[in-house]
Design a protein around this motif. Structure first.
Motif, mmCIF file in Angstrom:
data_model
loop_
_atom_site.group_PDB
_atom_site.id
_atom_site.type_symbol
_atom_site.label_atom_id
_atom_site.label_comp_id
_atom_site.label_asym_id
_atom_site.label_seq_id
_atom_site.Cartn_x
_atom_site.Cartn_y
_atom_site.Cartn_z
ATOM 1 N N VAL A 158 -37.721 -33.795 65.530
ATOM 2 C CA VAL A 158 -38.057 -34.855 64.568
ATOM 3 C C VAL A 158 -36.784 -35.512 64.044
ATOM 4 N N PHE A 159 -35.750 -34.712 63.775
ATOM 5 C CA PHE A 159 -34.484 -35.283 63.308
ATOM 6 C C PHE A 159 -33.853 -36.157 64.383
ATOM 7 N N THR A 160 -33.958 -35.732 65.643
ATOM 8 C CA THR A 160 -33.440 -36.531 66.752
ATOM 9 C C THR A 160 -34.178 -37.857 66.858
ATOM 10 N N LEU A 161 -35.485 -37.838 66.675
ATOM 11 C CA LEU A 161 -36.241 -39.097 66.676
ATOM 12 C C LEU A 161 -35.784 -40.012 65.543
ATOM 13 N N GLY A 162 -35.438 -39.429 64.405
ATOM 14 C CA GLY A 162 -34.914 -40.214 63.303
ATOM 15 C C GLY A 162 -33.588 -40.865 63.649
ATOM 16 N N ILE A 163 -32.725 -40.125 64.319
ATOM 17 C CA ILE A 163 -31.433 -40.687 64.733
ATOM 18 C C ILE A 163 -31.639 -41.813 65.740
ATOM 19 N N VAL A 164 -32.523 -41.600 66.691
ATOM 20 C CA VAL A 164 -32.788 -42.631 67.694
ATOM 21 C C VAL A 164 -33.395 -43.873 67.038
ATOM 22 N N GLY A 165 -34.302 -43.669 66.106
ATOM 23 C CA GLY A 165 -34.927 -44.797 65.425
ATOM 24 C C GLY A 165 -33.965 -45.576 64.562
ATOM 25 N N SER A 166 -33.041 -44.877 63.919
ATOM 26 C CA SER A 166 -32.100 -45.578 63.056
ATOM 27 C C SER A 166 -31.003 -46.284 63.840
ATOM 28 N N SER A 167 -30.816 -45.903 65.092
ATOM 29 C CA SER A 167 -29.794 -46.564 65.899
ATOM 30 C C SER A 167 -30.373 -47.626 66.820
ATOM 31 N N ALA A 168 -31.679 -47.865 66.752
ATOM 32 C CA ALA A 168 -32.305 -48.880 67.605
ATOM 33 C C ALA A 168 -31.852 -50.270 67.161
ATOM 34 N N ARG A 169 -31.494 -51.099 68.110
ATOM 35 C CA ARG A 169 -31.018 -52.446 67.828
ATOM 36 C C ARG A 169 -31.732 -53.450 68.725
ATOM 37 N N GLY A 225 -28.585 -58.111 67.915
ATOM 38 C CA GLY A 225 -27.747 -57.349 67.005
ATOM 39 C C GLY A 225 -28.446 -56.847 65.763
ATOM 40 N N GLY A 226 -29.637 -57.320 65.464
ATOM 41 C CA GLY A 226 -30.367 -56.865 64.280
ATOM 42 C C GLY A 226 -31.122 -55.586 64.566
ATOM 43 N N SER A 227 -31.510 -54.893 63.518
ATOM 44 C CA SER A 227 -32.273 -53.661 63.702
ATOM 45 C C SER A 227 -33.762 -53.969 63.610
ATOM 46 N N THR A 228 -34.547 -53.205 64.311
ATOM 47 C CA THR A 228 -35.992 -53.406 64.264
ATOM 48 C C THR A 228 -36.565 -52.687 63.053
#
Length: 70
Positions: A25-36, A40-43
């Motif tokens: 779950v923490f890894t999914l959080g990292i992946v979600g927060s780094s999605a661009r 250049g904007g974040s989703t």
């Protein structure tokens, strides 16, 4: 001294599953927060999902501390 090996195995199994789930779950959080986006904007959806994942991790840690303290 008698060791209940079945209970020890259950504790080991539950601990292993909980650890793998929490790390996942923490890894999914990292992946979600780094999605661009490409520009250049974040989703917004990915960032919201990341915040939910982080909140779940925080709740799991808080529950673990509660279990230990009581």
């Amino acid at each position: 001294m008698n060791i209940d090996w079945a209970a020890l195995g259950q504790v080991f199994g539950v601990s292993l599953v909980a650890t793998v789930a929490l790390v996942g779950v923490f890894t999914l959080g990292i992946v979600g927060s780094s999605a661009r986006k490409a520009d250049g904007g974040s989703t917004a959806l990915a960032r919201t999902g990341a915040y939910i994942c982080y909140a779940l991790c925080a709740m799991a840690v808080a529950y673990g501390i509660y279990i230990i303290a009581t």
